[in-house]
Enzyme design. Structure first.
Site, short mmCIF file in Angstrom:
data_model
loop_
_atom_site.label_atom_id
_atom_site.label_comp_id
_atom_site.label_asym_id
_atom_site.label_seq_id
_atom_site.Cartn_x
_atom_site.Cartn_y
_atom_site.Cartn_z
N LYS A 44 30.99 40.91 81.69
CA LYS A 44 32.25 40.40 82.25
C LYS A 44 33.38 40.29 81.22
O LYS A 44 34.54 40.15 81.61
CB LYS A 44 32.01 39.05 82.92
CG LYS A 44 31.07 39.13 84.11
CD LYS A 44 31.71 39.83 85.31
CE LYS A 44 30.78 39.86 86.49
NZ LYS A 44 31.42 40.34 87.70
C1 LIG Z 1 24.83 37.92 85.74
C2 LIG Z 1 25.57 38.90 86.55
N1 LIG Z 1 24.97 40.02 86.92
C3 LIG Z 1 25.60 40.92 87.69
C4 LIG Z 1 26.86 40.75 88.14
C5 LIG Z 1 27.45 41.77 89.04
O1 LIG Z 1 28.46 42.55 88.51
P1 LIG Z 1 29.70 42.90 89.41
O2 LIG Z 1 30.40 41.60 89.73
O3 LIG Z 1 30.54 43.79 88.56
O4 LIG Z 1 29.23 43.56 90.65
C6 LIG Z 1 27.52 39.58 87.79
C7 LIG Z 1 28.83 39.28 88.32
O5 LIG Z 1 29.19 38.16 88.61
C8 LIG Z 1 26.87 38.63 86.96
O6 LIG Z 1 27.45 37.48 86.59
#
Ligand SMILES: Cc1ncc(COP(=O)(O)O)c(C=O)c1O
Length: 457
Positions: A44
């Site tokens: 992120k």
């Molecule tokens: C720990 C974790 N894994 C996966 C994701 C998923 O990624 P995306 O939001 O880009 O789909 C997030 C998003 O909040 C996350 O915090």
């Protein structure tokens, strides 16, 4: 000199690491993109810096402003780092199912965290989406990045993660697997790579309790698909604008339990100490790969964050057992082992002044291999038949000598409530037996044979 002007400049260019053990029996190559190498320990960071860059360019965020976001923790961390770099304040709203570590981490980097209930509709004024929006409307010069619908999220992956993977795999990537939360990661990467190589197959990992899979397969947004689940960061009860279903070929659902178990295996078998949704992505990847991957295929799996944030949850055996994620194995205790013994409860011992020859006869008559040595009052040593044999072969004369001359240290005492698994860790080739005192102060011996019998029955 070689240095970065700010920690923010270290975001991106994370390594691809081959999976070597979890993929046993699976053809092709599986590579994991390890996003915890980012300074905020998650994928992120990439979107945080892009959303703030774009907001500044559009005049949405001015010096001294406040960043307000609904976040499961990782986006908050990325935003907090960018805020420190650029002099902004941060307020984050979080659902109360998120791990305490995530909240503590955000507070550690100076953010204010508002914890909201998990099990309410997104439209409920108490939800973390709604609280973030309300704070944004109330606080002057505040910016609400909204990672769900802000397409800078998608763009961050289209511009950085996608090209990195394309370059790192020298264009050999054939499959992409990622968990889907806001959808920015999977959609941005997939879009970029499909533009270079339309044959790329992209698989999204979804949770049970999330709407994505059904929506992809039927076009129906089914409220009945929405129910509480535990995995953090992926799955949604909304359709964020960052999910581009046209570049995702299929979704696979992964249970909270399977995700947790695969995450723990990633740590123990691959040395990848990663977060819970990494297990979801890897579980979906392995399931898909088992059926479809061919020898020359190259599958890239995105592992979004680090394991520290989940130490109190999936990496905690008690937490896992309480949820039925780890088998509750009830082992017999030392007390059970003693209680099941038939015959005389008398502990066989030899006196330290006994001759070695006589001690061997005592062992043989009782059909035992080791024995505590007594001095009349206390246990002062131990004798083990294998070692006695060794000494007698070297020098047969010693059979007339007293046991005290060759005895070894006494066996260790253990508590009555120690279970077989704990006891077995205390028995080895140097510690052949254990001693335990019962409620009546009688001493009993526990040998490897006793432990084997307890496990076999
Ligand atoms: C720990 C974790 N894994 C996966 C994701 C998923 O990624 P995306 O939001 O880009 O789909 C997030 C998003 O909040 C996350 O915090």
């Amino acid at each position: 000199m070689k240095y970065y002007n700010s920690i923010i400049d270290t975001i991106g260019n994370t390594p691809l690491v081959r999976i070597n053990r979890l993929n046993k029996g699976i053809k092709g190559t599986i590579l994991a993109k390890i996003e915890y190498f980012n300074p905020g320990n998650s994928v992120k960071d990439r979107i945080a810096v892009k959303m703030i860059d774009d907001a500044e360019k559009q005049g949405l965020l001015k010096p001294g402003g406040t960043i307000i976001e609904g976040t499961s923790g990782n986006t908050g961390m990325g935003l907090a780092l960018v805020a420190i770099d650029r002099g902004y304040k941060c307020i984050f709203t979080m659902a109360d199912k998120q791990s305490k570590e995530k909240i503590d981490i955000l507070r550690a980097v100076g953010a204010e965290v508002v914890v909201c209930p998990t099990n309410v509709e997104p439209s409920d004024p108490r939800s973390y989406y709604a609280v973030a929006q309300r704070l944004n409307s109330e606080i002057a010069n505040s910016f609400y990045p909204n990672q769900y619908d802000n397409l800078s999220n998608f763009a961050a992956h289209y511009e950085t993660t996608g090209p990195e993977i394309w370059e790192q795999t020298a264009g050999k990537i054939t499959h992409l697997v990622a968990g889907v939360g806001t959808g920015g990661t999977i959609s941005g990467i997939s879009k970029y790579i499909k533009e270079q190589k339309p044959s790329l197959i992209t698989v999204g990992a979804d949770t049970y309790g999330s709407v994505f899979k059904k929506y992809k397969e039927t076009g129906i947004f089914d409220e009945n698909e929405v129910y509480p689940y535990l995995t953090e960061g992926i799955g949604e009860d909304i359709l964020p604008k960052n999910v581009d279903f046209s570049v995702i070929d299929a979704f696979l659902k992964v249970t909270d339990k399977d995700a947790a178990i695969i995450t723990r295996r990633l740590a123990r078998e691959e040395g990848l100490f990663v977060g819970w949704s990494c297990g979801s992505a890897m579980s979906a990847a392995l399931e898909y790969a088992k059926e479809h991957l061919k020898e020359d295929d190259v599958m890239v799996v995105i592992l979004p964050d680090h394991g520290t944030r989940y130490l109190g949850k999936i990496y905690n055996d008690t937490w896992m057992k309480e949820r039925g994620f780890l088998e509750q194995r009830s082992f017999a205790s030392a007390k059970d082992i003693i209680a099941k013994r038939s015959g005389s409860p008398m502990l066989i011992t030899v006196d330290k002044n006994e001759s070695i020859g006589n001690a061997v006869r005592i062992l043989s008559r009782a059909g035992i291999s080791q024995v505590p040595v007594y001095d009349g009052d206390n246990i002062v040593g131990s004798l083990d038949d294998a070692k006695v044999l060794h000494l007698l072969i070297e020098n047969p004369e010693i059979k007339e000598r007293p046991v005290a001359e060759i005895m070894e240290k006494p066996f260790r005492f253990v508590g009555l409530d120690n279970t077989v698994d704990a006891l077995s860790s205390l028995i080895d080739k140097n510690n052949k037996a254990l001693l335990v005192r019962d409620e009546y102060n009688h001493i009993h011996i526990i040998t490897q044979h006793d432990l084997l019998m307890a496990l076999a029955n």
